[in-house]
Design an enzyme around this catalytic site. Structure first.
Site, PDB file in Angstrom:
ATOM      1  N   GLY A 191       0.862  -1.256  -0.102  1.00  0.00           N
ATOM      2  CA  GLY A 191      -0.161  -0.149   0.220  1.00  0.00           C
ATOM      3  C   GLY A 191       0.793   1.318  -0.207  1.00  0.00           C
ATOM      4  N   PRO A 242       2.469   5.014   1.149  1.00  0.00           N
ATOM      5  CA  PRO A 242       3.113   5.283   2.240  1.00  0.00           C
ATOM      6  C   PRO A 242       1.864   5.892   3.220  1.00  0.00           C
ATOM      7  CG  PRO A 242       4.252   6.243   0.565  1.00  0.00           C
ATOM      8  CD  PRO A 242       3.270   5.467  -0.139  1.00  0.00           C
ATOM      9  N   GLY A 243       1.996   5.574   4.465  1.00  0.00           N
ATOM     10  CA  GLY A 243       1.082   6.300   5.510  1.00  0.00           C
ATOM     11  C   GLY A 243      -0.200   5.827   5.518  1.00  0.00           C
ATOM     12  N   GLY A 259      -0.987   2.924   6.893  1.00  0.00           N
ATOM     13  CA  GLY A 259      -1.079   1.989   8.130  1.00  0.00           C
ATOM     14  C   GLY A 259      -0.680   0.814   8.125  1.00  0.00           C
ATOM     15  N   HIS A 267     -15.649   8.502 -15.605  1.00  0.00           N
ATOM     16  CA  HIS A 267     -14.685   7.611 -16.303  1.00  0.00           C
ATOM     17  C   HIS A 267     -14.835   5.792 -15.828  1.00  0.00           C
ATOM     18  CE1 HIS A 267     -10.823   6.910 -18.426  1.00  0.00           C
ATOM     19  NE2 HIS A 267     -10.676   5.940 -17.639  1.00  0.00           N
ATOM     20  N   GLU A 268     -14.786   5.764 -14.621  1.00  0.00           N
ATOM     21  CA  GLU A 268     -14.490   4.489 -13.916  1.00  0.00           C
ATOM     22  C   GLU A 268     -16.063   3.794 -14.145  1.00  0.00           C
ATOM     23  OE1 GLU A 268     -11.942   3.043 -13.384  1.00  0.00           O
ATOM     24  OE2 GLU A 268     -10.629   4.910 -13.379  1.00  0.00           O
ATOM     25  N   ASP A 285      -5.380   3.660 -20.972  1.00  0.00           N
ATOM     26  CA  ASP A 285      -6.524   2.843 -21.732  1.00  0.00           C
ATOM     27  C   ASP A 285      -6.146   2.959 -23.120  1.00  0.00           C
ATOM     28  OD1 ASP A 285      -7.234   2.775 -19.044  1.00  0.00           O
ATOM     29  OD2 ASP A 285      -9.087   4.463 -19.565  1.00  0.00           O
TER      30      ASP A 285
HETATM   31  P1  ADP Z   1       2.742   2.948   6.758  1.00  0.00           P
HETATM   32  O1  ADP Z   1       3.669   2.030   7.381  1.00  0.00           O
HETATM   33  O2  ADP Z   1       1.650   2.361   5.867  1.00  0.00           O
HETATM   34  O3  ADP Z   1       3.630   3.933   5.830  1.00  0.00           O
HETATM   35  P2  ADP Z   1       2.227   3.803   9.314  1.00  0.00           P
HETATM   36  O4  ADP Z   1       1.522   2.494   9.818  1.00  0.00           O
HETATM   37  O5  ADP Z   1       3.583   4.380   9.582  1.00  0.00           O
HETATM   38  O6  ADP Z   1       1.964   3.964   7.487  1.00  0.00           O
HETATM   39  O7  ADP Z   1       1.094   5.309   9.767  1.00  0.00           O
HETATM   40  C1  ADP Z   1       1.434   6.308  10.242  1.00  0.00           C
HETATM   41  C2  ADP Z   1       0.616   6.853  11.156  1.00  0.00           C
HETATM   42  O8  ADP Z   1      -0.332   7.077  10.619  1.00  0.00           O
HETATM   43  C3  ADP Z   1       0.252   5.559  12.280  1.00  0.00           C
HETATM   44  O9  ADP Z   1       1.011   5.555  13.325  1.00  0.00           O
HETATM   45  C4  ADP Z   1      -1.078   6.290  12.636  1.00  0.00           C
HETATM   46  O10 ADP Z   1      -1.207   7.043  13.706  1.00  0.00           O
HETATM   47  C5  ADP Z   1      -1.787   6.925  11.289  1.00  0.00           C
HETATM   48  N1  ADP Z   1      -2.344   6.071  10.518  1.00  0.00           N
HETATM   49  C6  ADP Z   1      -2.151   5.538   9.073  1.00  0.00           C
HETATM   50  N2  ADP Z   1      -3.069   4.638   8.872  1.00  0.00           N
HETATM   51  C7  ADP Z   1      -3.801   4.462   9.763  1.00  0.00           C
HETATM   52  C8  ADP Z   1      -5.331   3.714   9.819  1.00  0.00           C
HETATM   53  N3  ADP Z   1      -5.581   2.859   8.768  1.00  0.00           N
HETATM   54  N4  ADP Z   1      -5.875   3.836  10.912  1.00  0.00           N
HETATM   55  C9  ADP Z   1      -5.687   4.595  11.858  1.00  0.00           C
HETATM   56  N5  ADP Z   1      -4.298   5.306  12.100  1.00  0.00           N
HETATM   57  C10 ADP Z   1      -3.807   5.230  10.754  1.00  0.00           C
HETATM   58 ZN    ZN Z   2      -9.622   4.247 -17.780  1.00  0.00          ZN
END
Ligand code: ADP
Ligand code: ZN
Length: 645
Positions: free
Chosen positions: A222, A224-225, A227, A445-446, A522
């Site tokens: 997934g 970045p960020g 979770g 589009h989708e 596409d």
């Molecule tokens: P990744 O590892 O996918 O880059 P992280 O797990 O490090 O992302 O996410 C960083 C922070 O963002 C987490 O510590 C949390 O506070 C917040 N966060 C990210 N995704 C979620 C989620 N699905 N639910 C709740 N908090 C999330």
């Molecule tokens: Zn398309």
């Protein structure tokens, strides 16, 4: 897009001294010694300075010669040290410093001579062996001190340090997280998929007795960020097992051999504390496909680390309750060896959240702050389409900071709104907020793709339609259910695929009245399919059964441009065929969209509010629409069952 696959040259420079620590040390030492010599310089050497007068040259003379110089008044002043005597010549134009060694017992006669000649004399403190030695040792002491300082810092960041390479006590993070599944929101499917791992870690014995094969490695995929780290921690937290984590990128900066040793230690620790979890963040940093790196990208350290990782994963059986979770946002660049059975043979998608997902994540994080009663998280969720969990957590924190600055007791909706606005500037390229206009375009589009997929004979059925952006390029996507064991494509199936691909662009034209750049990919694919139909599959009247292009052999120079083996005329005919067919298909597709206008509008509405809809929902909408408008069904699923009965 391949924007960050290769390290930039400046990155390479950063690593240069890390890879050559001895060279760095040597250069550094030489620099310090030279500096020291420049500043402290010749102060300690004899002769150049006498009684504070700088001489232009120095001359060694014998004791007798010195005496003669004194007698002939060629000397202005004399200094007597413990082992040597120096004298300053009286010639002011060419000042000469004379030096000679002292002869014991001669002092008295020399002093008498100086007295009679009325020459000024004094004693001086010679630099002895101690100060001499110290002069040499001092820079080394400084170097060693600085070296130890840096070594200490390196040790902190990579553990083991310079001398104790490989002992990784400090660089592997070990903890027993308190994170629970409730802390991870908006990724329901991913949570369900890792639930099994939790059960296994809780009572491994039960599974082992049954002979069940538990996955050893699971790849969390997934942006970045989203979770991934959080989810991995939650697995450990739910199972109440230790969590060992390392980051793939930290291996790259190390000396050859350290990474591999570190991996070994990591697994040793995890096995000792089993049941346990190993988490490898950014695994693409070490697991990049060797082919993808190219000739220039060769990196011994990475390869050694990767090999060690593979060896460790193969080294323990499925009955050892250690599960390795790894995170990446680019699974496609991973070395295939990593994905083989018994390694990371399972992938769990940790997607960016849809509308409801964002509400859930905001709810998790709003608990950390005091919120005002006017806070409406649904509005914030609507404003933040396209953002990941980490961005949402940031927004809440930013809002709390804003409220604090304004001396408020609680966080208000206005603060959250402001934080959203501010956040946009600070967001990474990878997380881009999608505005309402874009969302509308992508939804049409989708929906166009989805409608064509469901109403065209021979097209693959829709599994999911989404307007949550994925990666950098795709603003939305329509997932097809994969058809297994399918090696042949019939002509009508290829045409169906073209229709589905054209559905996106056509929907933009029919419903919005203007076309966008979103269909580039596409269109590229439709053109490719048609080209192959002419050149390879013998499916056109242009070339008949004649093959214009051999199937590319991926082992022998695949992808290299080959010389054309057909005439200019043929080439022109092929272009005409492709253009004509595309125009034909495009107007058929547009007609279909016009016919199903109401169904598309329904899909868009649902997609717009929920951001994700399932294939079933798409089919239900089409079915209802057909019934209401007395259109004979085109739904392939419905037709099949109708035929059977
Ligand atoms: P990744 O590892 O996918 O880059 P992280 O797990 O490090 O992302 O996410 C960083 C922070 O963002 C987490 O510590 C949390 O506070 C917040 N966060 C990210 N995704 C979620 C989620 N699905 N639910 C709740 N908090 C999330
Ligand atoms: Zn398309």
């Amino acid at each position: 897009m391949a924007d960050n696959e290769k390290p930039t040259p400046s990155n390479k420079n950063d690593n240069f001294f890390n890879k050559n620590p001895l060279l760095a040390f040597a250069l550094f030492s030489i620099a310090v010694i030279m500096l020291f010599k420049v500043f402290v310089g010749d102060e300690g050497s004899f002769g150049s300075k006498v009684n504070g007068n700088q001489a232009t040259r120095t001359q060694e003379v014998s004791y007798a010669e010195l005496k003669n110089l004194i007698i002939s008044k060629k000397v202005q002043s004399v200094e007597i040290g413990q082992t040597s005597i120096r004298a300053l010549g009286s010639d002011e134009v060419a000042r000469t410093a004379y030096t000679t060694r002292r002869i014991l017992g001669e002092d008295t006669s020399l002093i008498t001579l100086l007295d009679t000649q009325k020459i000024d004399y004094s004693g001086f403190n010679e630099t002895n062996w101690f100060t001499e030695m110290f002069g040499w040792l001092f820079p080394f002491l400084i170097i060693i001190a600085i070296w130890m300082f840096f070594a200490g810092r390196m040790q902190k960041s990579m553990g083991g340090g310079i001398l104790g390479m490989g002992s990784s006590k400090k660089l592997v993070n070990s903890e027993k997280p308190k994170t629970k599944f409730d802390d991870v929101a908006g990724v329901q499917e991913a949570k369900e998929e890792v639930q099994e791992i939790v059960d296994f870690l809780k009572s491994p014995g039960r599974y082992v007795e049954l002979g069940a094969k538990i996955p050893k490695g699971v790849l969390l995929v997934g942006s970045p960020g989203t979770g991934k780290t959080l989810l991995a921690k939650a697995v450990a937290g739910e199972a109440e097992v230790p969590f060992f984590s390392v980051s793939g990128s930290s291996f790259i900066e190390m000396f050859v051999g350290v990474g591999a040793a570190r991996v070994r230690d990591l697994f040793e620790q995890a096995k000792r504390d089993a049941p346990s979890i190993i988490f490898i963040d950014e695994i693409d940093a070490i697991g990049k496909s060797r082919a993808a790196g190219g000739m220039m990208g060769g990196n011994d350290e990475r390869e050694q680390t990767l090999n060690q990782l593979l060896a460790e994963m193969d080294g323990f059986g499925t009955d050892t309750p250690v599960i390795i979770l790894a995170a990446t946002n680019r699974p496609e660049i991973l070395d295939p060896a990593l994905l083989r059975p018994g390694r990371f043979d399972r992938q769990v998608l940790v997607d960016k959240p849809d509308y409801q997902g964002r509400i859930d994540i905001l709810n998790v994080h709003i608990k950390d702050v005091k919120k005002d009663s006017d806070v409406d998280l649904e509005e914030i969720a609507r404003l933040t389409a396209g953002l990941a969990g980490a961005d949402l957590a940031n927004i809440i924190n930013e809002a709390a900071l804003l409220a604090g600055r304004k001396n408020q007791k609680t966080v208000r909706l206005a603060d959250l709104r402001e934080a959203v606005e501010r956040g946009i500037a600070g967001l990474s390229k990878k997380s881009r907020r999608i505005d309402e206009k874009e969302k509308r375009i992508v939804a049409y589009h989708e929906s166009g793709h989805a409608l064509l997929a469901e109403t065209t004979k021979g097209a693959k059925k829709v599994a999911k339609v989404s307007i949550v952006p994925r990666g950098l390029a795709a603003l939305g996507y329509t997932l097809n259910t994969p058809e297994e064991n399918k090696y042949l494509m019939q002509r009508h199936e290829l045409i169906a695929e073209i229709d589905v691909l054209l559905g996106g662009r056509a929907a933009e034209e029919v419903f919005i009245g203007e076309i966008s750049t979103g269909a580039a990919n596409d269109l590229e694919r439709t053109t490719d399919i048609l080209k192959s139909m002419v050149q390879m599959y013998g499916m056109s009247d242009v070339a008949g059964l004649m093959v214009l292009e051999k199937q590319r052999n991926s082992f022998l120079g695949g992808g290299m441009s080959q010389a054309k083996e057909y005439s200019e005329k043929m080439s022109e005919a092929m272009d005409n065929f492709i253009k004509r067919t595309l125009d034909e298909r495009y107007s058929i597709v547009k007609e279909r969209l016009e016919e199903y206008r109401g169904a598309i509008e329904k899909m868009v509405e649902l997609l717009y509010s929920k951001e994700n809809i399932t294939g079933e929902q798409v089919r239900a909408i089409i079915e209802v629409f057909e019934d209401e408008n007395n259109i004979p069904t085109k739904l392939s699923s419905k037709k099949e069952t109708a035929q059977e009965s």
